[in-house]
Design an enzyme around this catalytic site. Structure first.
Site, PDB file in Angstrom:
ATOM      1  N   HIS A  17       0.975  -2.664  -0.573  1.00 21.26           N
ATOM      2  CA  HIS A  17       0.470  -4.038  -0.571  1.00 21.26           C
ATOM      3  C   HIS A  17       1.512  -4.994   0.011  1.00 21.26           C
ATOM      4  O   HIS A  17       1.200  -5.860   0.823  1.00 21.26           O
ATOM      5  CB  HIS A  17       0.152  -4.508  -1.995  1.00 21.26           C
ATOM      6  CG  HIS A  17      -0.992  -3.801  -2.670  1.00 21.26           C
ATOM      7  ND1 HIS A  17      -0.908  -3.308  -3.947  1.00 21.26           N
ATOM      8  CD2 HIS A  17      -2.245  -3.517  -2.251  1.00 21.26           C
ATOM      9  CE1 HIS A  17      -2.056  -2.763  -4.286  1.00 21.26           C
ATOM     10  NE2 HIS A  17      -2.891  -2.860  -3.274  1.00 21.26           N
ATOM     11  N   LYS A  41     -14.255  -3.659 -13.900  1.00 16.04           N
ATOM     12  CA  LYS A  41     -13.149  -2.700 -14.003  1.00 16.04           C
ATOM     13  C   LYS A  41     -12.369  -2.928 -15.298  1.00 16.04           C
ATOM     14  O   LYS A  41     -12.293  -4.049 -15.777  1.00 16.04           O
ATOM     15  CB  LYS A  41     -12.190  -2.879 -12.810  1.00 16.04           C
ATOM     16  CG  LYS A  41     -12.740  -2.324 -11.504  1.00 16.04           C
ATOM     17  CD  LYS A  41     -11.652  -2.330 -10.437  1.00 16.04           C
ATOM     18  CE  LYS A  41     -12.161  -1.829  -9.102  1.00 16.04           C
ATOM     19  NZ  LYS A  41     -11.166  -1.953  -8.035  1.00 16.04           N
ATOM     20  N   ARG A  89      -5.933   2.235   5.011  1.00 19.30           N
ATOM     21  CA  ARG A  89      -5.027   3.371   4.884  1.00 19.30           C
ATOM     22  C   ARG A  89      -5.535   4.588   5.641  1.00 19.30           C
ATOM     23  O   ARG A  89      -4.775   5.359   6.181  1.00 19.30           O
ATOM     24  CB  ARG A  89      -4.866   3.764   3.410  1.00 19.30           C
ATOM     25  CG  ARG A  89      -3.972   2.860   2.639  1.00 19.30           C
ATOM     26  CD  ARG A  89      -4.161   3.053   1.177  1.00 19.30           C
ATOM     27  NE  ARG A  89      -5.474   2.603   0.760  1.00 19.30           N
ATOM     28  CZ  ARG A  89      -5.856   2.475  -0.482  1.00 19.30           C
ATOM     29  NH1 ARG A  89      -5.038   2.813  -1.452  1.00 19.30           N
ATOM     30  NH2 ARG A  89      -7.049   2.038  -0.773  1.00 19.30           N
ATOM     31  N   SER A 127      -2.734   1.923  -6.108  1.00 26.86           N
ATOM     32  CA  SER A 127      -2.385   1.481  -7.465  1.00 26.86           C
ATOM     33  C   SER A 127      -2.756   2.556  -8.480  1.00 26.86           C
ATOM     34  O   SER A 127      -2.035   2.766  -9.463  1.00 26.86           O
ATOM     35  CB  SER A 127      -3.125   0.188  -7.798  1.00 26.86           C
ATOM     36  OG  SER A 127      -2.724  -0.847  -6.940  1.00 26.86           O
TER      37      SER A 127
HETATM   38  P1  ADP Z   1      -9.354  -3.254  -4.267  1.00 27.64           P
HETATM   39  O1  ADP Z   1      -9.704  -2.901  -5.670  1.00 27.64           O
HETATM   40  O2  ADP Z   1      -9.963  -4.517  -3.769  1.00 27.64           O
HETATM   41  O3  ADP Z   1      -9.442  -2.125  -3.265  1.00 27.64           O
HETATM   42  P2  ADP Z   1      -6.512  -2.913  -4.141  1.00 27.64           P
HETATM   43  O4  ADP Z   1      -5.504  -3.680  -4.925  1.00 27.64           O
HETATM   44  O5  ADP Z   1      -6.615  -1.451  -4.397  1.00 27.64           O
HETATM   45  O6  ADP Z   1      -7.844  -3.676  -4.394  1.00 27.64           O
HETATM   46  O7  ADP Z   1      -6.274  -3.121  -2.588  1.00 27.64           O
HETATM   47  C1  ADP Z   1      -6.257  -4.381  -2.004  1.00 27.64           C
HETATM   48  C2  ADP Z   1      -6.145  -4.229  -0.495  1.00 27.64           C
HETATM   49  O8  ADP Z   1      -4.929  -3.584  -0.177  1.00 27.64           O
HETATM   50  C3  ADP Z   1      -7.232  -3.371   0.158  1.00 27.64           C
HETATM   51  O9  ADP Z   1      -7.502  -3.902   1.418  1.00 27.64           O
HETATM   52  C4  ADP Z   1      -6.591  -2.028   0.273  1.00 27.64           C
HETATM   53  O10 ADP Z   1      -7.146  -1.265   1.332  1.00 27.64           O
HETATM   54  C5  ADP Z   1      -5.173  -2.429   0.588  1.00 27.64           C
HETATM   55  N1  ADP Z   1      -4.209  -1.414   0.185  1.00 27.64           N
HETATM   56  C6  ADP Z   1      -4.182  -0.703  -0.945  1.00 27.64           C
HETATM   57  N2  ADP Z   1      -3.153   0.163  -0.979  1.00 27.64           N
HETATM   58  C7  ADP Z   1      -2.517   0.008   0.215  1.00 27.64           C
HETATM   59  C8  ADP Z   1      -1.388   0.632   0.841  1.00 27.64           C
HETATM   60  N3  ADP Z   1      -0.748   1.637   0.257  1.00 27.64           N
HETATM   61  N4  ADP Z   1      -1.016   0.192   2.051  1.00 27.64           N
HETATM   62  C9  ADP Z   1      -1.689  -0.809   2.639  1.00 27.64           C
HETATM   63  N5  ADP Z   1      -2.773  -1.402   2.147  1.00 27.64           N
HETATM   64  C10 ADP Z   1      -3.184  -1.019   0.942  1.00 27.64           C
END
Ligand code: ADP
Length: 163
Positions: A17, A41, A89, A127
């Protein structure tokens, strides 16, 4: 002024992130990292805890602010006069993200979505992986900033004792 929002669960914020946040912050005048308050969630951290962790780890990036919102992401983006940033990703992300972006454009055609591809070193990271590794006592320092790792272990410890 070119504004963007980067919405997500951030439960917790990972180095993946942060990579997207740093890169998006260079492309826009103002970037708002927005924690979605999603009642469907069951998160590890409350929205306030996630917002506080994000504020801590984004502190040194001057044009980034952190907020939370409920409801439709497109409505929130429109209020801010911002485009939506999402990270990609893998191809598996793409299918869902494309559908989401197309739906959002249907709802509010004025709000665009901008995709940034993940740096390869973080492509595997999520996450949920962080939560799982930590729950089994694994080392998550490589996945999240030290401040966040400490919060994750503390939270899991609290949960273990049923508090
Ligand atoms: P959501 O529940 O909306 O998917 P996340 O917190 O999992 O929320 O992800 C938020 C954003 O960050 C999404 O666009 C996701 O694709 C991106 N994201 C998640 N993990 C990574 C990572 N390792 N590298 C880059 N982008 C990521």
């Amino acid at each position: 002024m070119a504004c963007a929002i980067y919405p997500g669960s951030f439960d917790p914020v990972t180095r993946g992130h942060l990579d997207i946040i740093r890169r998006a912050a260079k492309m826009f005048d103002e970037l708002t990292v927005a924690v979605l308050n999603n009642s469907e969630k069951t998160p590890l951290f409350s929205v306030d805890e996630r917002v506080n962790m994000l504020r801590e780890v984004c502190e040194e990036i001057p044009n980034v602010k952190v907020d939370s919102f409920s409801g439709l992401t497109v409505d929130y983006a429109q209020q801010q006069g911002a485009v939506i940033i999402r990270g990609l990703r893998a191809i598996t992300d793409f299918e869902y993200e494309l559908q989401m972006a197309q739906t959002n454009r249907k709802i509010l055609p004025s709000v665009d979505t901008v995709f940034l591809t993940t740096s390869l070193e973080y492509a595997y990271l999520s996450s949920s992986i962080v939560r799982e590794v930590a729950a089994y006592g694994g080392d998550i320092q490589e996945f999240v900033p030290a401040y966040v790792a400490q919060k994750v272990y503390a939270k899991l410890e609290t949960k273990k004792h049923g508090q």
